[in-house]
Design an enzyme around this catalytic site. Sequence first.
Site, short mmCIF file in Angstrom:
data_model
loop_
_atom_site.label_atom_id
_atom_site.label_comp_id
_atom_site.label_asym_id
_atom_site.label_seq_id
_atom_site.Cartn_x
_atom_site.Cartn_y
_atom_site.Cartn_z
N LYS A 1 -11.37 6.80 -3.72
CA LYS A 1 -11.77 7.62 -2.77
C LYS A 1 -13.11 8.11 -2.97
O LYS A 1 -14.63 8.52 -1.40
CB LYS A 1 -11.09 9.16 -2.57
CG LYS A 1 -9.67 8.93 -1.85
CD LYS A 1 -9.17 8.33 -1.14
CE LYS A 1 -7.81 8.33 -0.74
NZ LYS A 1 -7.53 7.17 0.48
N ASP B 1 0.80 -1.50 0.08
CA ASP B 1 0.08 -0.30 -0.01
C ASP B 1 1.44 1.14 -0.29
O ASP B 1 2.64 0.94 0.49
CB ASP B 1 -1.04 -0.05 1.63
CG ASP B 1 -1.34 0.80 1.32
OD1 ASP B 1 -2.06 1.65 0.78
OD2 ASP B 1 -1.67 1.84 2.53
#
Length: 265
Positions: free
Chosen positions: A52, A11
């Site tokens: 998002k 990540d």
Amino acid sequence: MKQTIQGVIFDWAGTTVDFGCFAPVSAFVEAFRKAGIDVTLEETRAPMGKLKIEHIRTMLAMPAVKARWTERWGRSPEESDAQAIYHDFEPALFAVLDRHCELKDGVLDCVKELRSRGLKIGSTTGYTREMMNVVEEAARQAGYAPDCLVTADETGGFGRPWPYMIFENMRLLKLPAVRTVVKIGDTVSDIEEARAAGVWAVGVVDGSSVMGLSHAEFSALTDAEKAAARIRARSVLLAAGADFVIDSLSELPGLIDGINARQGR
């Protein structure tokens, strides 16, 4: 047939850059405030790691957030509301993003060690490709450049917890099987992504969004307080289904040795 780890998929924010994963937090809080409601840091961090727009949808579906929205606007939140919040989120994020690209301690040494063993280095993220253009360039200048970066823009908008960003990493890096791959991240969404793909799911605690502390805040803790914060973060990642949880990336090469030994039995 004996399988050994051939690739590690990292990540980004909270794992390799941006200690505490702070760049998105202020942007989400500001965007929701512009929409007329206040959200807590706990609510903001809970979906961290997702694409998002999905993060915003998830927040709007939270009972407490939905109730505040309904009280403020006299109706339940809708998709158009999520899109409007995202419209305000993006510029708020870009305004601060370049200030939250610093590499976390141990990243370069960890990656150097993994590459010395012949492992390939991939990456996934909850950021869009446009957002990652900022983060990736800053990381490259600091010495970190994974072999592969896949965002949800490359997988038809299917970000975490869908497994497709991991699968695209595997395709691009020519990794032969899911059990030859480790995915490491600092959020529940990272663990869910790894579980969905069937790869080894590893959580990292120090500097994680789950812990939610800045580098200065974490450094100011006593040893006992650090231990307690780690226990709390570890429990969240294990509950999400992590196969292993480590405190920092310095532990990752040794963990991979252990996985290889386990798979070679």
